[in-house]
Design a protein around this motif. Structure first.
Motif, PDB file in Angstrom:
ATOM      1  N   PHE A 211      56.594  -7.916  39.545  1.00 37.32           N
ATOM      2  CA  PHE A 211      57.170  -8.985  38.732  1.00 37.32           C
ATOM      3  C   PHE A 211      57.506  -8.417  37.356  1.00 37.32           C
ATOM      4  N   GLY A 357      53.146 -14.570  48.624  1.00 40.62           N
ATOM      5  CA  GLY A 357      54.207 -14.991  47.694  1.00 40.62           C
ATOM      6  C   GLY A 357      55.351 -15.733  48.364  1.00 40.62           C
ATOM      7  N   GLY A 362      60.980 -19.028  45.265  1.00 42.32           N
ATOM      8  CA  GLY A 362      62.123 -19.878  45.653  1.00 42.32           C
ATOM      9  C   GLY A 362      61.746 -21.341  45.832  1.00 42.32           C
TER      10      GLY A 362
END
Ligand SMILES: Cc1cc2nc3c(=O)[nH]c(=O)nc-3n(C[C@H](O)[C@H](O)[C@H](O)COP(=O)(O)OP(=O)(O)OC[C@H]3O[C@@H](n4cnc5c(N)ncnc54)[C@H](O)[C@@H]3O)c2cc1C
Length: 385
Positions: A211, A357, A362
């Motif tokens: 990330f 994840g 999304g």
């Protein structure tokens, strides 16, 4: 539902196979996978090679770098990218999500300048919506853009972003009217990530792909950076989510993981008992994922985007892929999760870490179900035919 694959898609799929099997593709992929940072390495050279072959934006009009192909060509492309082990996230985010929104809602100038470059991977884009305190509750974002002469000044922080380290532009949601409603005060900008005042810091992740945290401190952008009208951000975000949440990339990964697990489990003959039953159950769910995903894509192609239908597809495809990854590790045992020399070993080990994840990225599963149920997606007859 009519998901017959037209002959042009069969031809396109064969062309994609040829490009992906080419020695140059294999060499560029090996370079990415062998780097210390593994799948989070810079895939742009590999993508440029694929973009140069003209395969990355099949459904876009020809004048914008596409082939005006049916949605089934995009399904075939993603299935093959994943099956060949090509990291797909930068492609999905840049071309499928940001690029498709530019195609649908950008100005003609943005389409002409950006889309051919994005289809070729000469320009890449990421998405900066999430903030430390605002993920599902996106309407509460606090990053601001304030008018400054002929342009804007952006301040704030975005987080949990994928791919900003390899992106030229970020589709960034900001607040342009702090006094107005939570929804009407939001606007979108296409922010150049090399602008002074942008700082990108890595954030560790359980999965291979890192990330990033992105800080904007007095970042000046031109009026050109505004995407859509001032205050139109919320409706554009909703429009993008309807197109982003096809579930396609989750389905493609889940199917690939199931194929690898099935190959191992059936190597010495058909599996028996519970394992055989689980395998059949996962195959059925993955087939359902494909149908849901194709239905969303067909409706998008026909101009019938439906956020509830997309949310349901995203929920189903991501939950299915996650279950497959965890079932594979339970069934095949920890030994398999040790990274081994074979590509298949590495894929299932990485899948185990990527799976958590999937039901958050999304749009988190609970939120997807909330949107789907509040719109009575099953009552309007569109998902049941
Ligand atoms: C792999 C991955 C990639 C990502 N990439 C990006 C990216 O590129 N760009 C970007 O902007 N963001 C990205 N994100 C961030 C992602 O969009 C957010 O994590 C997500 O929207 C959830 O927000 P949050 O983390 O703040 O959790 P929260 O919104 O705080 O949610 C925490 C929990 O509460 C639940 N919850 C929240 N609201 C409700 C509700 N109304 N009803 C029921 N339950 C609820 C959620 O389902 C979740 O289980 C990524 C995340 C992941 C995991």
């Amino acid at each position: 539902m009519d998901f017959d694959v037209p002959p042009e898609t069969v031809e396109f799929a064969a062309e994609v196979d040829e490009v992906l099997r080419a020695p140059r593709t294999a060499r560029l992929l090996r370079d990415v996978l062998e780097r210390q940072d593994g799948m989070d390495g810079d895939v742009r050279e590999l993508y440029r090679h694929l973009g140069g072959a003209g395969i990355l934006a099949p459904s876009w009009p020809v004048e914008y770098g596409g082939r005006a192909a049916d949605f089934t060509a995009t399904v075939a492309l993603l299935e093959k990218l994943v099956a060949y082990g090509i990291p797909q996230n930068l492609y999905c985010i840049s071309v499928q999500n940001v690029g498709s929104l530019i195609l649908a809602a950008g100005s003609e100038r943005q389409r002409r300048t950006l889309l051919p470059a994005m289809a070729a991977t000469d320009v890449t884009a990421c998405i900066l919506f999430t903030e430390p305190e605002h993920g599902s509750d996106l309407a509460g974002i606090t990053t601001t853009a304030v008018r400054d002469g002929a342009g804007w000044v952006i301040n704030g922080r975005k987080t949990y972003n994928l791919k900003s380290a390899y992106a030229d532009l970020a589709l960034c949601a900001v607040r342009t009217d702090p006094q107005g409603s939570r929804y009407e005060g939001i606007s979108l900008f296409l922010v150049p990530l090399d602008a002074p005042g942008v700082v990108i810091r890595p954030l560790p992740s359980l999965a291979d792909e890192q990330f990033h945290d992105i800080w904007f401190t007095d970042v000046h952008v031109d009026e050109d950076a505004l995407f859509g009208r001032v205050g139109a951000g919320w409706s554009l975000i909703t429009q993008m989510f309807a197109a982003e949440r096809t579930g396609l990339d989750y389905y493609a990964r889940g199917r690939h993981w199931l194929d690898i697990a099935a190959e191992r489990l059936t190597r010495d003959g058909p599996p028996s008992g519970l394992v055989g039953a689980d395998l059949a159950r996962h195959r059925t769910r993955i087939a359902a994922s494909r149908l849901l995903s194709c239905q969303v894509m067909q409706n998008l192609q026909e101009g019938n985007a439906d956020i509830a239908e997309s949310s349901f597809a995203k929920w189903h495809c991501s939950e299915t892929a996650q279950r497959i990854a965890w079932w594979a590790s339970d069934t095949l045992g920890l030994e398999l999760l040790e990274p081994g020399p074979g590509v298949g070993d590495r894929v299932l080990e990485a899948a185990f870490r990527e799976a958590p994840g999937m039901t958050i990225s999304g749009g988190a599963s609970e939120v997807m179900l909330d949107i789907a149920s509040s719109a009575h997606v099953f009552d309007n007859g569109r998902t049941g035919d």
